[in-house]
Enzyme design. Sequence first.
Site, PDB file in Angstrom:
ATOM      1  N   ASP A  62       0.869  -1.172   0.000  1.00 45.53           N
ATOM      2  CA  ASP A  62       0.000   0.000   0.000  1.00 45.53           C
ATOM      3  C   ASP A  62       0.909   1.227   0.000  1.00 45.53           C
ATOM      4  O   ASP A  62       1.993   1.208   0.582  1.00 45.53           O
ATOM      5  CB  ASP A  62      -0.880  -0.032   1.250  1.00 45.53           C
ATOM      6  CG  ASP A  62      -1.954   1.038   1.194  1.00 45.53           C
ATOM      7  OD1 ASP A  62      -2.049   1.741   0.174  1.00 45.53           O
ATOM      8  OD2 ASP A  62      -2.692   1.167   2.181  1.00 45.53           O
ATOM      9  N   CYS A 103     -16.487 -19.822  19.779  1.00 43.72           N
ATOM     10  CA  CYS A 103     -15.666 -20.112  18.596  1.00 43.72           C
ATOM     11  C   CYS A 103     -14.949 -21.441  18.822  1.00 43.72           C
ATOM     12  O   CYS A 103     -14.666 -21.824  19.956  1.00 43.72           O
ATOM     13  CB  CYS A 103     -14.665 -18.978  18.424  1.00 43.72           C
ATOM     14  SG  CYS A 103     -13.461 -19.256  17.125  1.00 43.72           S
TER      15      CYS A 103
END
Lengths: 526, 526
Positions: A97, A284
């Site tokens: 980026d 989870c």
Amino acid sequence: MADRDGPRLDPFEQTPEKDLMGRIGRLWTERGVLETPYMFPVVNPLTQPISPRELRERFGLGAIMVNAHILKKNFGDAVVDKGVHRFLDYDGIIATDSGAYQILVYGGIDSAPDEIVRFQESIGSDIGVILDIPTPYGANREEAERGVLETHRRAEEAFGIISDENMLWIGPIQGGTHLDLLASSALKMSSLPFHILALGSPTQILKQYRYDLLSKMIATVRSIIPPSKPLHLFGAGHPSMFSLAVALGCDLFDSASYALFAREGRYMTEYGTMRLEELKYFPCSCSACSEYEPSEVLKCDKGFIERFLAEHNLNACIEELRRIKQAISDGSLWELLGQRARAHPALFRAFAGMSSYSDLLERHSPSTKDGGIFYFDRLDIWRPEIQRYWKRFLERYSIPEGVDELIVYSGSDPIKRLGEEEIRRTRFFKLINPYGFVPWELLESFPLFQTEGSGTIEEVPEEAISVFREFLRRNRGVRISSLRISGRPLQRLKDICEELGIPLEINVDLGPGGRTGARTGSAKHI
Amino acid sequence: MADRDGPRLDPFEQTPEKDLMGRIGRLWTERGVLETPYMFPVVNPLTQPISPRELRERFGLGAIMVNAHILKKNFGDAVVDKGVHRFLDYDGIIATDSGAYQILVYGGIDSAPDEIVRFQESIGSDIGVILDIPTPYGANREEAERGVLETHRRAEEAFGIISDENMLWIGPIQGGTHLDLLASSALKMSSLPFHILALGSPTQILKQYRYDLLSKMIATVRSIIPPSKPLHLFGAGHPSMFSLAVALGCDLFDSASYALFAREGRYMTEYGTMRLEELKYFPCSCSACSEYEPSEVLKCDKGFIERFLAEHNLNACIEELRRIKQAISDGSLWELLGQRARAHPALFRAFAGMSSYSDLLERHSPSTKDGGIFYFDRLDIWRPEIQRYWKRFLERYSIPEGVDELIVYSGSDPIKRLGEEEIRRTRFFKLINPYGFVPWELLESFPLFQTEGSGTIEEVPEEAISVFREFLRRNRGVRISSLRISGRPLQRLKDICEELGIPLEINVDLGPGGRTGARTGSAKHI
């Protein structure tokens, strides 16, 4: 895929797996193929809790993103000398980026736009981003426009500088919430030889949960750029919003949130973020969460906690993207959106706002599906299957010559009660939720037969009634008889017949041997 | 928990963690404490894909269930000699089922009811079930009643036989969908010294997705049996429905589905079941799913696939129960129900049907919460916080002596525009979604201030308007002035004022210096 070497303008391959505006695609890079939708985990060499090598080997992540601005500022020539892959010890795809967002937030500008393009090339990045000017959230029109024009200027300039033919380049589309600027930026960037287009500047919008605005921005851009271009969404990395973004046509994401949230003690789930201290149970099954209980993790040192949370957060992102890909593959992306919409009212508002993009969705969604579709409530009328049915019904279905009566009914099929001659002069429409009055002969076609729904015919949506009204307006010269229709649908039928001057006979009694010859006196005439 | 030895009628301890009718509890047994909600994985020694020892060591499952009928028939004395724990190589809590369901389905009866009670004792089971008569789905009233009466007779008889004081006993409540029979069975079983009560016979109802009926059955039973008794739901083991059952007051489940589904190649998720062949991606991060891709698993032999799926299915159940416990703990069980409701229209219907149990839920839910609550759409008005607000508003809030005007408004607070004397004679009600017209002084109290919602005041539910109507009916002698109220809410306000003979001034202009002295001519009077 014979010859994929050399410069390629369209390194993105769409697969037949599509649903809504989402699709499973393959992005061909110098270092290998990346399956989309995909989130590049952003790696910060200064603070990285999970090494790039681990991201690849343990998490199976074949592509990462790193900030070229940070690399250049902190390591400069060392990265150029080694190359970014050796420098990061990562042999997968590395996207860089330009650091435009950091410059927006932290100010200052260390590199000229051309320098940062050359730097990305010189370190051997696989996918680069030009140094654009992100539109700050809340920027006024002039400010936004200046940034957009400067971004376009730099984009053009960049293609005079770029020399590495094997690198892919991302073209950021700016304009923020100024949708007309965004649209013109999308048009401009599409005209340049970028391999990937990106929607810039959503970070503040994401932080403020403005998923409604984000949806508008994505839909605006996606309706302009060609389907062959993958669309990247900068800085998006929360599992609760991936499905919305993918459904509107985003293919790529990048985010450091998994690590940033971890540093702040925050635990991501597909229905929101929680603080570790708030958790008594890990909702989870990932490798991190199945090893420990929250109370055990809380007792550990800061470094362990950060690493633990980064691992879980990354797993949560990966799992959600797999779930989205599976939903695209089995055609249940709309259902997934509906589930995620109940993660937060802001997501719900965005889901409710899908009505604005129903045309766009309808044009891009597959026209038939293997599996069934679910209908829960009124918001689901905007799903493409239902919109398309109504559209096609109006476009393609008409009443044949010689037919002068429509029998609208609910419940069991009354056809067998009529004589042959009468059947020839009659068409039957069954009232079903949510489709409304549906021609008998279409009842077993897609999507009608494949729809599993909740709700009664009393709850048939007003939009379905309007479609039938429009149908009657286009098909004059019939009378209507109703059978077992009552309540609101009957009232609306009466309204429409009165408005259009159509004779309506209510609760017609077809009798045991058909109606040939006589009508009962019990029918009321309007 | 000092002295927990010896016979105990109430080995179940409720913790303060409660939400809706769900709670986190602890069941004290001879072999240790079991935290609820919990699903006993049913172990079949003839076909078990995952050994009992692994269930404990790898999956952390501290309790299993095994069918006493199968043990007795196939292994008889061997189990008695070794004891069931050594026989199964499992040192956690073992519950034994009497096999009544197998007898219902496969017919035949090998053991008399007293024999099966004695057998369960003789093998050293920790939790036993008497041999009841399950009510088949669709049984007529007489048939159901005969089964219920025979179950009661056997239950009484069992307590003449039981000699092991440390074993816990489950009392099955029968009656099926005959709710009056179910209620009388619940009452009868509650009167006997069972440690745990169970809702029998839901298997067919579950198979046919009749979650609406199941909800009615659970609510019927739970409204009769005391909160101190844990409620077991026989044969329920799908992650998509646990939250519904827990929200209505189920504490325990048992199921072999994880293994039976695995044998049929079926993969469980919290939003439904898929066939392994339909999966291109595993939408899960569990130990099984993070190792392989579906295409790799499909290439393996039948045994591997079965084992793989059993492992995943079990993880899916465990994860969902953890998520439910976390939701109970943080007060978001209603939100979870709303998400799961979009897994299937049958679950959605059951969720929509929660309106029938809103009183029951309201009575049992905590009266305040640490976190906020979300409001998505009209179905959420049945959540206890909103129902309770309306109830208390009507019960506790009244207009003080000397007040003769109510100003109903939306948007910013108009109080500062009034003079002191006028304020004394006025009460302010702000229109907010979904609560309706809310006294100004309650705006920052729970749950009003803590509600994050979607929707506009135009969408304020009709129920909220009705509450205000009832409030006005009880508090006569005032006039109403409205400010910035329009559309449907204004129309409804007009209707109510007309009905109750209350003077209404619309769009009153309070002016910059308060309204003291003069009213503007722009106001319309009814």
